[in-house]
Design an enzyme around this catalytic site. Sequence first.
Site, PDB file in Angstrom:
ATOM      1  N   LYS A  55       2.883  -2.177  -1.079  1.00 51.25           N
ATOM      2  CA  LYS A  55       3.410  -1.733   0.213  1.00 51.25           C
ATOM      3  C   LYS A  55       2.815  -0.418   0.714  1.00 51.25           C
ATOM      4  CE  LYS A  55       6.588  -4.853   1.446  1.00 51.25           C
ATOM      5  NZ  LYS A  55       6.649  -5.503   2.771  1.00 51.25           N
ATOM      6  N   SER A 305       2.491  -8.764  -6.817  1.00 51.08           N
ATOM      7  CA  SER A 305       2.662  -7.833  -5.701  1.00 51.08           C
ATOM      8  C   SER A 305       3.437  -6.570  -6.034  1.00 51.08           C
ATOM      9  CB  SER A 305       3.330  -8.546  -4.521  1.00 51.08           C
ATOM     10  OG  SER A 305       4.593  -9.064  -4.911  1.00 51.08           O
TER      11      SER A 305
END
Length: 405
Positions: A55, A305
């Site tokens: 992110k 992720s």
Amino acid sequence: MANRFVTLKDILAARERLQGISRRTTLEPAEFFSQMTGSTVFLKLENLQKTGSFKLRGAYNKIASLGKDAGKGVVAASAGNHAQGVALASSQASIPATIVMPEGAPITKVERTRSYGANVVLAGQGYDDAFRRAREIQRETGAVFVHAFDDPLVIAGQGTIGLELLEDLPEVEAVLVPIGGGGLISGIACAIKEQRPQVQMIGVEASGAPCMLEACRIGKAHELASAQTIADGIAVRRVGDLTFEMVQHYVDQIVTVDDEEIAWAILMLLESAKLVVEGAGAVGIAALLHKKCDLYGKKVAVILSGGNIDVNVISIIIERGLVKAGRYLRLRTIVTDKPGSLQKLLSALATGGANVISITHDRIKPNVPLKQAEVEISLETRNAGHVEEIVRSLEQMGYVLGILK
């Protein structure tokens, strides 16, 4: 850039902005998973990115592009990973940040976000509730809203993962990417498909929050009634309008995995690859292990992720994964309350090759007949076949068993 497709040029510009900010994460060959699946598997380790997830890439690319627009600070909504990315990016740019997170957000993600200097507001039961409160704060303060996924600059930042992947593995044939709101897969798919259109792009959602799959089914972004999954990072009820369009354009297939499959993937990554990966980050491996798509014989990259998993939750997930793999068994039975009865049961388990983790012997429960005792045992087992052998052997000895979940 609002409301337009991200381009390869945007992603290349994002890479320039991220120089010295985000890590170029490694792409590791995964022999264990290759042997298990028949594919040649590579893992993109975004769980080792700064802040513990991908992110930061999108958040920094957005915030670094604001200039004078950031005079009143930024505001964002996040289940945890985007929060940390925005907090770190805004602190480096000396811009005040307010992050709205769900009331049930993992404590570690809340505390880490605060440690980067952001003001954290807890509101609602999930990401979508937090999103609505963040929009209210944005209107009240005039701060710039940094969307977690439905923003071209954020998507372009995430797309830098695709650039790195192609440079490290130009012969890749398929890429498995988690989907929550769709920002990650939109950026990666754009970066890869614009250069190698033959590469198969596969999105993976939690079956308890299949917002992108549902949007593709009905032909428009649609809010689900609920989003319930252990993969809190992708527990999103509504995808973005832009990400939906990009997924339709670039993504070849979307599959789902359930919580048991995710838990098992987390366990396999921890035990076999020595990697700590959160639920959202493990869905790609879960899909591969459970053969949700036909990738046999192909070179496959899986995006891990994020790795921000709460230590209090990881033990529960590991236990669920062990149960799924047939490595952990809890059972209940009744034995005669006399010397040697418990020893007889334990001897049978030892003969069967089960390792006793814990045992409770209770002869005073109201529902236990006089002169008998209830025994609850937790066992370490080898696999599902071993569990069946143990249960069958005990039942043949006359024990009436209850399997505990």
